[in-house]
Each structure stands twice: as structure tokens, then as C-alpha cells.
Design a protein around this motif. Structure first.
Motif, PDB file in Angstrom:
ATOM      1  N   GLY A 160      18.264  41.580  40.327  1.00 25.26           N
ATOM      2  CA  GLY A 160      17.673  42.376  41.399  1.00 25.26           C
ATOM      3  C   GLY A 160      18.067  41.931  42.794  1.00 25.26           C
ATOM      4  N   LEU A 161      19.129  41.130  42.889  1.00 22.30           N
ATOM      5  CA  LEU A 161      19.605  40.674  44.194  1.00 22.30           C
ATOM      6  C   LEU A 161      20.600  41.688  44.763  1.00 22.30           C
ATOM      7  N   ALA A 162      20.563  41.872  46.053  1.00 23.23           N
ATOM      8  CA  ALA A 162      21.409  42.869  46.710  1.00 23.23           C
ATOM      9  C   ALA A 162      22.879  42.442  46.714  1.00 23.23           C
ATOM     10  N   VAL A 163      23.738  43.335  46.265  1.00 24.57           N
ATOM     11  CA  VAL A 163      25.189  43.133  46.342  1.00 24.57           C
ATOM     12  C   VAL A 163      25.857  44.473  46.702  1.00 24.57           C
ATOM     13  N   PRO A 164      25.457  45.056  47.844  1.00 20.60           N
ATOM     14  CA  PRO A 164      25.987  46.363  48.214  1.00 20.60           C
ATOM     15  C   PRO A 164      27.459  46.313  48.615  1.00 20.60           C
ATOM     16  N   ASN A 165      28.129  47.416  48.345  1.00 17.17           N
ATOM     17  CA  ASN A 165      29.522  47.613  48.739  1.00 17.17           C
ATOM     18  C   ASN A 165      30.457  46.552  48.164  1.00 17.17           C
ATOM     19  N   ALA A 166      30.253  46.210  46.903  1.00  9.24           N
ATOM     20  CA  ALA A 166      31.109  45.215  46.247  1.00  9.24           C
ATOM     21  C   ALA A 166      32.530  45.743  46.103  1.00  9.24           C
ATOM     22  N   HIS A 167      33.485  44.872  46.424  1.00 13.48           N
ATOM     23  CA  HIS A 167      34.887  45.257  46.266  1.00 13.48           C
ATOM     24  C   HIS A 167      35.760  44.023  46.063  1.00 13.48           C
ATOM     25  N   ASP A 168      36.782  44.211  45.252  1.00 21.73           N
ATOM     26  CA  ASP A 168      37.729  43.145  44.927  1.00 21.73           C
ATOM     27  C   ASP A 168      38.592  42.859  46.149  1.00 21.73           C
ATOM     28  N   VAL A 169      38.599  41.604  46.594  1.00 22.88           N
ATOM     29  CA  VAL A 169      39.419  41.212  47.738  1.00 22.88           C
ATOM     30  C   VAL A 169      40.383  40.079  47.378  1.00 22.88           C
ATOM     31  N   GLY A 170      40.492  39.802  46.080  1.00 23.78           N
ATOM     32  CA  GLY A 170      41.379  38.733  45.639  1.00 23.78           C
ATOM     33  C   GLY A 170      42.806  38.872  46.133  1.00 23.78           C
ATOM     34  N   PRO A 171      43.415  40.056  45.983  1.00 20.40           N
ATOM     35  CA  PRO A 171      44.802  40.196  46.432  1.00 20.40           C
ATOM     36  C   PRO A 171      44.994  39.937  47.929  1.00 20.40           C
ATOM     37  N   GLN A 172      43.976  40.232  48.734  1.00 14.59           N
ATOM     38  CA  GLN A 172      44.086  40.000  50.169  1.00 14.59           C
ATOM     39  C   GLN A 172      43.749  38.561  50.553  1.00 14.59           C
ATOM     40  N   LYS A 173      42.667  38.007  49.997  1.00 18.95           N
ATOM     41  CA  LYS A 173      42.183  36.692  50.410  1.00 18.95           C
ATOM     42  C   LYS A 173      42.855  35.519  49.694  1.00 18.95           C
ATOM     43  N   CYS A 174      43.055  35.657  48.400  1.00 16.66           N
ATOM     44  CA  CYS A 174      43.462  34.495  47.605  1.00 16.66           C
ATOM     45  C   CYS A 174      44.805  33.879  47.995  1.00 16.66           C
ATOM     46  N   PRO A 175      45.822  34.658  48.300  1.00 16.49           N
ATOM     47  CA  PRO A 175      47.068  33.997  48.710  1.00 16.49           C
ATOM     48  C   PRO A 175      46.889  33.146  49.972  1.00 16.49           C
ATOM     49  N   ARG A 176      45.987  33.549  50.833  1.00 13.71           N
ATOM     50  CA  ARG A 176      45.760  32.852  52.100  1.00 13.71           C
ATOM     51  C   ARG A 176      44.877  31.619  51.948  1.00 13.71           C
ATOM     52  N   ILE A 177      43.843  31.683  51.075  1.00 10.55           N
ATOM     53  CA  ILE A 177      42.879  30.575  50.992  1.00 10.55           C
ATOM     54  C   ILE A 177      42.971  29.778  49.693  1.00 10.55           C
ATOM     55  N   GLY A 178      43.794  30.214  48.758  1.00 13.57           N
ATOM     56  CA  GLY A 178      44.015  29.441  47.542  1.00 13.57           C
ATOM     57  C   GLY A 178      43.068  29.722  46.390  1.00 13.57           C
ATOM     58  N   CYS A 179      42.304  30.800  46.471  1.00 14.37           N
ATOM     59  CA  CYS A 179      41.424  31.138  45.357  1.00 14.37           C
ATOM     60  C   CYS A 179      42.216  31.878  44.277  1.00 14.37           C
ATOM     61  N   VAL A 180      41.589  32.078  43.118  1.00 12.76           N
ATOM     62  CA  VAL A 180      42.236  32.824  42.046  1.00 12.76           C
ATOM     63  C   VAL A 180      41.607  34.191  41.845  1.00 12.76           C
ATOM     64  N   ASP A 181      40.418  34.409  42.434  1.00 14.13           N
ATOM     65  CA  ASP A 181      39.727  35.688  42.331  1.00 14.13           C
ATOM     66  C   ASP A 181      38.652  35.722  43.415  1.00 14.13           C
ATOM     67  N   ALA A 182      38.384  36.904  43.945  1.00 13.94           N
ATOM     68  CA  ALA A 182      37.388  37.017  45.011  1.00 13.94           C
ATOM     69  C   ALA A 182      36.803  38.423  45.055  1.00 13.94           C
TER      70      ALA A 182
END
Length: 129
Positions: A49-71
Motif C-alpha cells: 500500500g505504499l505509493a509508487v506513482p508513475n513508475a518507469h524503467d530508467v536503467g538504460p539512461q541511468k545505469c551506464p552513468r552511475i554503474g547500476c545494473v537496473d533502475a
């Protein structure tokens, strides 16, 4: 592909193939701490029941820059999965309003109250396996 309870389609970045090849940013042969994905956490937050509005995959944009594998970003929390705890710790040290557990970092929007932040943290602790 994984579809969360919120309808977000997120790539399955936790899978590895045999022979040391990989489909993620995990280095070949690296130990995976947990198999929890941002989509799993998104579904757990929704179920709680926690709010997570407007969820969207940003892995392709963020991960190359910050080193994550999924976002995944939402209006309340960003959910970032890193290839190791160390890399998660390094990123977490660079951002305010965050919670880090193992190789996952949650970054909270300024609109999320301290009480709500604790609720997200508790759900994350129960979900990450």
C-alpha cells in the motif's frame, strides 16, 4: 521481461546464463547477493500500500552513468540495483535521502515523510532475499 503489479515492464536483469556469460552488468563469476530486482521491490511496495506513482524503467539512461545494473524511478522513490554491495555503498554515499541494503539503493523524494521512508525500508528489508 517482468511485469510488476503496477504494470511496469522491466527487463529481468538478475538472470545469468551458464558458462560464466551474463545478461547483466554483473562481472562474470561475481557472486550475486540476492535475486531481488527493482520490479520485485516495486511490486512489494504496491502490495504494502505504499505509493509508487508513475513508475518507469530508467536503467538504460541511468545505469551506464552511475554503474547500476537496473533502475526504476517513481515519484516517491528510485530503486537502484548494483552489481555489488561496494558499488551500492559508493553510490549511496553520494546521494541524500537514501537507504541502502546489500546491493540495492532506494533514493526517496523530498515529498516522502520520515515515517513513510521507514515503511519503504521495512518492506525492502523483508523483500530482499
Amino acid at each position: 521481461m517482468v511485469v510488476s503489479a503496477a504494470g511496469l515492464v522491466v527487463g529481468d536483469c538478475g538472470a545469468q546464463t551458464s558458462g560464466g556469460d551474463h545478461q547483466t552488468g554483473h562481472p562474470s563469476g561475481a557472486a550475486i547477493l540476492n535475486t531481488t530486482t527493482p520490479a520485485d521491490l516495486l511490486a512489494a511496495f504496491t502490495h504494502a500500500g505504499l505509493a509508487v506513482p508513475n513508475a518507469h524503467d530508467v536503467g538504460p539512461q541511468k545505469c551506464p552513468r552511475i554503474g547500476c545494473v537496473d533502475a526504476v524511478d517513481t515519484d516517491t522513490v528510485s530503486i537502484l540495483k548494483f552489481p555489488s554491495t561496494g558499488e551500492a555503498e559508493l553510490y549511496a554515499a553520494s546521494v541524500p535521502r537514501m537507504f541502502q541494503i546489500e546491493d540495492v539503493v532506494l533514493v526517496f523524494s523530498a515529498a516522502v515523510s520520515p515515517g513513510a521512508t521507514q515503511a519503504y525500508e521495512q518492506v525492502a528489508k523483508r523483500t530482499i532475499r
